[in-house]
Design a protein around this motif. Structure first.
Motif, PDB file in Angstrom:
ATOM      1  N   SER A  91     -28.714 -16.176 -31.735  1.00  0.00           N
ATOM      2  CA  SER A  91     -30.115 -16.128 -31.317  1.00  0.00           C
ATOM      3  C   SER A  91     -30.966 -17.004 -32.220  1.00  0.00           C
ATOM      4  O   SER A  91     -30.614 -17.282 -33.363  1.00  0.00           O
ATOM      5  N   LYS A  92     -32.102 -17.390 -31.672  1.00  0.00           N
ATOM      6  CA  LYS A  92     -33.015 -18.231 -32.436  1.00  0.00           C
ATOM      7  C   LYS A  92     -33.548 -17.485 -33.658  1.00  0.00           C
ATOM      8  O   LYS A  92     -33.723 -18.078 -34.725  1.00  0.00           O
ATOM      9  N   SER A  93     -33.759 -16.180 -33.536  1.00  0.00           N
ATOM     10  CA  SER A  93     -34.273 -15.419 -34.679  1.00  0.00           C
ATOM     11  C   SER A  93     -33.258 -15.370 -35.817  1.00  0.00           C
ATOM     12  O   SER A  93     -33.632 -15.451 -36.992  1.00  0.00           O
ATOM     13  N   SER A  94     -31.974 -15.269 -35.491  1.00  0.00           N
ATOM     14  CA  SER A  94     -30.965 -15.267 -36.556  1.00  0.00           C
ATOM     15  C   SER A  94     -30.868 -16.644 -37.209  1.00  0.00           C
ATOM     16  O   SER A  94     -30.666 -16.746 -38.422  1.00  0.00           O
ATOM     17  N   VAL A  95     -31.032 -17.681 -36.426  1.00  0.00           N
ATOM     18  CA  VAL A  95     -31.006 -19.039 -36.972  1.00  0.00           C
ATOM     19  C   VAL A  95     -32.188 -19.261 -37.913  1.00  0.00           C
ATOM     20  O   VAL A  95     -32.040 -19.823 -38.994  1.00  0.00           O
ATOM     21  N   VAL A  96     -33.366 -18.779 -37.514  1.00  0.00           N
ATOM     22  CA  VAL A  96     -34.554 -18.907 -38.369  1.00  0.00           C
ATOM     23  C   VAL A  96     -34.377 -18.075 -39.634  1.00  0.00           C
ATOM     24  O   VAL A  96     -34.698 -18.528 -40.741  1.00  0.00           O
ATOM     25  N   ALA A  97     -33.838 -16.855 -39.495  1.00  0.00           N
ATOM     26  CA  ALA A  97     -33.609 -15.997 -40.667  1.00  0.00           C
ATOM     27  C   ALA A  97     -32.653 -16.668 -41.651  1.00  0.00           C
ATOM     28  O   ALA A  97     -32.886 -16.653 -42.865  1.00  0.00           O
ATOM     29  N   ILE A  98     -31.578 -17.253 -41.137  1.00  0.00           N
ATOM     30  CA  ILE A  98     -30.634 -17.959 -42.004  1.00  0.00           C
ATOM     31  C   ILE A  98     -31.340 -19.126 -42.698  1.00  0.00           C
ATOM     32  O   ILE A  98     -31.167 -19.359 -43.892  1.00  0.00           O
ATOM     33  N   GLY A  99     -32.181 -19.836 -41.965  1.00  0.00           N
ATOM     34  CA  GLY A  99     -32.936 -20.934 -42.565  1.00  0.00           C
ATOM     35  C   GLY A  99     -33.856 -20.476 -43.681  1.00  0.00           C
ATOM     36  O   GLY A  99     -33.971 -21.132 -44.717  1.00  0.00           O
ATOM     37  N   LEU A 100     -34.499 -19.324 -43.503  1.00  0.00           N
ATOM     38  CA  LEU A 100     -35.378 -18.781 -44.539  1.00  0.00           C
ATOM     39  C   LEU A 100     -34.598 -18.416 -45.795  1.00  0.00           C
ATOM     40  O   LEU A 100     -35.014 -18.728 -46.919  1.00  0.00           O
ATOM     41  N   ILE A 101     -33.451 -17.776 -45.605  1.00  0.00           N
ATOM     42  CA  ILE A 101     -32.637 -17.374 -46.761  1.00  0.00           C
ATOM     43  C   ILE A 101     -32.054 -18.589 -47.471  1.00  0.00           C
ATOM     44  O   ILE A 101     -32.074 -18.683 -48.701  1.00  0.00           O
ATOM     45  N   VAL A 102     -31.542 -19.545 -46.680  1.00  0.00           N
ATOM     46  CA  VAL A 102     -30.994 -20.769 -47.271  1.00  0.00           C
ATOM     47  C   VAL A 102     -32.091 -21.519 -48.027  1.00  0.00           C
ATOM     48  O   VAL A 102     -31.870 -22.020 -49.132  1.00  0.00           O
ATOM     49  N   GLY A 103     -33.283 -21.588 -47.459  1.00  0.00           N
ATOM     50  CA  GLY A 103     -34.391 -22.261 -48.135  1.00  0.00           C
ATOM     51  C   GLY A 103     -34.741 -21.602 -49.457  1.00  0.00           C
ATOM     52  O   GLY A 103     -34.970 -22.285 -50.455  1.00  0.00           O
ATOM     53  N   GLY A 104     -34.764 -20.280 -49.488  1.00  0.00           N
ATOM     54  CA  GLY A 104     -35.038 -19.571 -50.741  1.00  0.00           C
ATOM     55  C   GLY A 104     -33.962 -19.818 -51.782  1.00  0.00           C
ATOM     56  O   GLY A 104     -34.257 -20.067 -52.956  1.00  0.00           O
ATOM     57  N   ALA A 105     -32.708 -19.763 -51.341  1.00  0.00           N
ATOM     58  CA  ALA A 105     -31.603 -20.014 -52.279  1.00  0.00           C
ATOM     59  C   ALA A 105     -31.630 -21.459 -52.769  1.00  0.00           C
ATOM     60  O   ALA A 105     -31.404 -21.720 -53.958  1.00  0.00           O
ATOM     61  N   MET A 106     -31.911 -22.393 -51.875  1.00  0.00           N
ATOM     62  CA  MET A 106     -31.987 -23.801 -52.290  1.00  0.00           C
ATOM     63  C   MET A 106     -33.145 -24.031 -53.255  1.00  0.00           C
ATOM     64  O   MET A 106     -33.045 -24.852 -54.171  1.00  0.00           O
TER      65      MET A 106
END
Length: 133
Positions: A88-103
Motif C-alpha cells: 500500500s501507498k501508506s506502507s511505502v510512505v511509512a518506510i520512507g519516513l523511517i528510512v529518512g530518519g535513519a539516514m
C-alpha cells in the motif's frame, strides 16, 4: 516489474530524501541560531536550546555512536529490501519516513563537522555502497 511497482520504491525514496533534507535544515538552523547558549521560547513551557549528543535519544548510549550508526545502516538496508513486499501507498510512505530518519542519523555520524562523527560509520557506508553496486 510494472510501472506502478517502480513508482512505489521511488515514492519511498522521495519521502526519505525529503525527511533527510528537513532533518539537516533543522539541525543547521539550530546550530546557527542557538549556538550562543540562548533558548527560543516556542509555546507555554516548550523551548528550543542547543545540545549535542554522542549517543541516542535523551542521552542514552553515550559513546555508542558507531554501534548506533551500524544498526541504522542495517535498518535502512532491511527496510529498502522490504519495499519489494510493500502493498500500500501508506506502507511505502511509512518506510520512507523511517528510512529518512535513519539516514539523517547516518549523515550526522559521518559529517566531519559534527563533533561526534564516526570514522567507522564512513567505512561502513563505503562497504554498503560497494555491496549495493
Amino acid at each position: 516489474m510494472t510501472q506502478g511497482q517502480r513508482r512505489i520504491p521511488s515514492l519511498s525514496l522521495l519521502v526519505a530524501a525529503v525527511v533527510v533534507g528537513l532533518d539537516q535544515l533543522s539541525k543547521h538552523w539550530a546550530v546557527s541560531q542557538l549556538n550562543d547558549g540562548h533558548a527560543v521560547h516556542v509555546l507555554w513551557t516548550l523551548q528550543f536550546n542547543l545540545a549535542f549528543n554522542s549517543g541516542m535519544a535523551f542521552g542514552r548510549g553515550q559513546g555508542l555512536g558507531p554501534i548506533i550508526g551500524v544498526v541504522a545502516v542495517i535498518v535502512v538496508v532491511f527496510l529498502l529490501l522490504s519495499l519489494r513486499q510493500a502493498s500500500s501507498k501508506s506502507s511505502v510512505v511509512a518506510i520512507g519516513l523511517i528510512v529518512g530518519g535513519a539516514m539523517g542519523n547516518i549523515v550526522d555520524h559521518t559529517d566531519s563537522r559534527n563533533p561526534y562523527h564516526d570514522k567507522l560509520m564512513r567505512r561502513m557506508l563505503r562497504l554498503l555502497h560497494s555491496l549495493l553496486e
